[in-house]
Design a protein around this motif. Structure first.
Motif, PDB file in Angstrom:
ATOM      1  N   PHE A   1      51.008 -73.888 -50.644  1.00 25.98           N
ATOM      2  CA  PHE A   1      50.924 -72.452 -50.890  1.00 25.98           C
ATOM      3  C   PHE A   1      51.444 -72.087 -52.277  1.00 25.98           C
ATOM      4  O   PHE A   1      52.345 -72.735 -52.813  1.00 25.98           O
ATOM      5  CB  PHE A   1      51.701 -71.686 -49.820  1.00 25.98           C
ATOM      6  CG  PHE A   1      51.167 -71.910 -48.432  1.00 25.98           C
ATOM      7  CD1 PHE A   1      50.208 -71.071 -47.898  1.00 25.98           C
ATOM      8  CD2 PHE A   1      51.599 -72.994 -47.667  1.00 25.98           C
ATOM      9  CE1 PHE A   1      49.692 -71.303 -46.629  1.00 25.98           C
ATOM     10  CE2 PHE A   1      51.101 -73.227 -46.409  1.00 25.98           C
ATOM     11  CZ  PHE A   1      50.133 -72.381 -45.885  1.00 25.98           C
ATOM     12  N   VAL A   2      50.883 -71.026 -52.838  1.00 27.99           N
ATOM     13  CA  VAL A   2      51.319 -70.525 -54.138  1.00 27.99           C
ATOM     14  C   VAL A   2      52.771 -70.068 -54.044  1.00 27.99           C
ATOM     15  O   VAL A   2      53.160 -69.376 -53.096  1.00 27.99           O
ATOM     16  CB  VAL A   2      50.425 -69.349 -54.586  1.00 27.99           C
ATOM     17  CG1 VAL A   2      50.994 -68.687 -55.839  1.00 27.99           C
ATOM     18  CG2 VAL A   2      48.998 -69.829 -54.837  1.00 27.99           C
ATOM     19  N   GLU A   3      53.553 -70.467 -55.003  1.00 25.07           N
ATOM     20  CA  GLU A   3      54.955 -70.041 -55.064  1.00 25.07           C
ATOM     21  C   GLU A   3      55.053 -68.796 -55.929  1.00 25.07           C
ATOM     22  O   GLU A   3      54.657 -68.806 -57.099  1.00 25.07           O
ATOM     23  CB  GLU A   3      55.824 -71.157 -55.638  1.00 25.07           C
ATOM     24  CG  GLU A   3      57.310 -70.841 -55.618  1.00 25.07           C
ATOM     25  CD  GLU A   3      58.164 -72.017 -56.064  1.00 25.07           C
ATOM     26  OE1 GLU A   3      59.345 -71.801 -56.382  1.00 25.07           O
ATOM     27  OE2 GLU A   3      57.637 -73.151 -56.092  1.00 25.07           O
ATOM     28  N   ALA A   4      55.565 -67.720 -55.355  1.00 26.89           N
ATOM     29  CA  ALA A   4      55.642 -66.447 -56.075  1.00 26.89           C
ATOM     30  C   ALA A   4      56.897 -66.414 -56.939  1.00 26.89           C
ATOM     31  O   ALA A   4      58.005 -66.552 -56.417  1.00 26.89           O
ATOM     32  CB  ALA A   4      55.659 -65.286 -55.093  1.00 26.89           C
ATOM     33  N   PRO A   5      56.773 -66.228 -58.248  1.00 21.69           N
ATOM     34  CA  PRO A   5      57.948 -66.162 -59.125  1.00 21.69           C
ATOM     35  C   PRO A   5      58.891 -65.038 -58.694  1.00 21.69           C
ATOM     36  O   PRO A   5      58.459 -63.927 -58.375  1.00 21.69           O
ATOM     37  CB  PRO A   5      57.343 -65.874 -60.500  1.00 21.69           C
ATOM     38  CG  PRO A   5      55.926 -66.329 -60.407  1.00 21.69           C
ATOM     39  CD  PRO A   5      55.511 -66.078 -58.988  1.00 21.69           C
ATOM     40  N   GLY A   6      60.157 -65.333 -58.662  1.00 19.72           N
ATOM     41  CA  GLY A   6      61.156 -64.317 -58.344  1.00 19.72           C
ATOM     42  C   GLY A   6      61.335 -64.033 -56.873  1.00 19.72           C
ATOM     43  O   GLY A   6      62.156 -63.187 -56.507  1.00 19.72           O
ATOM     44  N   VAL A   7      60.605 -64.738 -56.012  1.00 20.43           N
ATOM     45  CA  VAL A   7      60.741 -64.528 -54.568  1.00 20.43           C
ATOM     46  C   VAL A   7      61.595 -65.651 -53.990  1.00 20.43           C
ATOM     47  O   VAL A   7      61.214 -66.818 -54.020  1.00 20.43           O
ATOM     48  CB  VAL A   7      59.368 -64.485 -53.869  1.00 20.43           C
ATOM     49  CG1 VAL A   7      59.548 -64.419 -52.354  1.00 20.43           C
ATOM     50  CG2 VAL A   7      58.569 -63.281 -54.353  1.00 20.43           C
TER      51      VAL A   7
END
Length: 403
Positions: free
Chosen positions: A24-30
């Motif tokens: 899965f895409v890793e969301a920056p800052g999450v």
């Protein structure tokens, strides 16, 4: 807290599905994404899938792709969802419109087929869309709504259904997993109780498809509708699916008669003649782009098995409840979900008067649950994209935000 962290890390170390986390895409800052029950993360492979579609299926094959693959995509993808996640044999599930539109189609078709029965039964705390559609259909058809007042944590029970269904019941509309508490309804027993009274039942599967093994055929379910942007990770606005048990084909007639549901689409006939089987429940042009993202997630679920996904869901939510007991209950937070893992779906809801402001703080800090009026935070735990340590960090962030 050190014991909880050790537990979370041990669960992750023994997690047979851990290898899928990197898909899965890793969301920056999450730091912790605890809203997978509302909008699933995109898969890393999705940009390539979309690019290939633009370059090849659309860009190269152009309109020829309708004949080559797109015309059959709604039923082929419906069959796949049925096989992977719904316990539904082929020919009974179709991917078509939004959840709201499909709820309308199936509710209207069901009540119109139940001549002489004038009541629609629905829980008073069901999701607004379900209630609003039922209210509109009742007004259109001169019917009466009978409301079920179920326990807000335990959800609808068989006894609740038996107390209201009778010879006047046309249709019962229920959610398989309560969108607030996560309570998991007894699909088989409730369906049997409705049928005993001669009614039909429509299950809303939005919060169960892709996380709860569901046996629609085995339970004798009449109708079901579910969305694809939660645990199926189809993306915002991805189309919903409708299930119509084969025994109702040729009996139920959908009310939105569009050309794509006609028996001969290109005959351009002077009158509507429906297609046979589930295809008649299509109305307009299928949303082909909206069907792309969920296909990769179905690959993952099929590889992992829906049973294994369910087992991890239980350990994720179980850890959330244990962390609640140790870290949040002493702060006056209430558990608004069933304690028994067998009685809840894939999210845990907790309540506190300050949670509206706490949610704002959490989002600012990169911890993303969602808030449900009046004072609930839902911890939505999508098993293939969520680790146990991520769940614990989210619960601890709630504790810290409460001060």
């Amino acid at each position: 807290m050190s014991d909880l962290l050790a537990l979370a890390r041990d669960l992750d170390a023994r997690d047979p599905l851990a290898s899928h986390l990197d898909a899965f895409v890793e969301a920056p800052g999450v730091a912790a994404y605890l809203d997978g029950n509302s909008l699933g993360r995109p898969l890393r492979e999705l940009p390539d899938r979309l690019a290939a579609f633009v370059r090849e299926d659309w860009g190269t094959r152009l309109i020829r792709s309708w004949d080559e693959q797109w015309m059959d995509l709604p039923t082929e993808l419906g069959d796949r969802i049925g096989r992977v996640a719904l316990g539904a044999a082929a020919g009974q599930t179709v991917v078509a419109d939004s959840t709201t539109v499909l709820l309308y189609k199936l509710m209207r078709a069901a009540v119109d087929a139940q001549a002489g029965r004038a009541e629609i039964v629905i829980e008073e705390g069901n999701f607004p869309t379900d209630r609003f559609v039922a209210e509109g259909i009742a007004a259109e058809r001169g019917m009466t709504l009978r409301w079920i007042a179920a326990d807000q944590i335990a959800g609808v029970q068989v006894a609740d259904i038996e107390a209201v269904v009778n010879e006047n019941t046309a249709l019962v509309v229920l959610s398989h997993v309560d969108y607030r508490s996560g309570a998991l309804a007894d699909m088989r027993a409730i369906t049997d109780a409705v049928h005993e009274a001669g009614g039909l039942v429509l299950w809303d599967l939005c919060h169960s498809v892709g996380v709860i093994p569901t046996e629609l055929d085995a339970c004798g379910v009449d109708l079901a509708v579910g969305c694809t942007y939660k645990y199926l990770n189809g993306g915002p606005g991805s189309p919903a699916f409708a299930y119509v048990n084969a025994r109702h084909h040729g009996v139920l007639r959908q009310p939105i008669q569009g050309w794509m549901g006609a028996g001969d689409v290109f005959a351009m006939g002077s009158a509507y003649a429906p297609a046979g089987g589930i295809r008649q429940f299509i109305s307009g042009t299928p949303p082909v782009l909206g069907m792309l993202a969920m296909q990769g997630m179905l690959d993952l679920i099929e590889a992992a098995s829906i049973g294994a996904v369910r087992e991890k869901s239980k350990t994720l939510t179980g850890l959330a409840v244990q962390a609640f007991d140790e870290e949040l209950a002493p702060l006056g937070v209430r558990l608004l979900s069933p304690r028994d893992a067998a009685q809840r779906g894939g999210h845990v809801t907790i309540g506190h008067p300050d949670f509206a402001e706490v949610t704002k703080t959490l989002w600012a800090d990169g911890v993303i649950p969602d808030f449900r009026f009046p004072d609930g935070i839902r911890l939505g735990l999508s098993p293939l994209s969520t680790s146990h340590e991520e769940v614990l960090s989210g619960v601890l962030a709630v504790r810290d935000a409460l001060g």
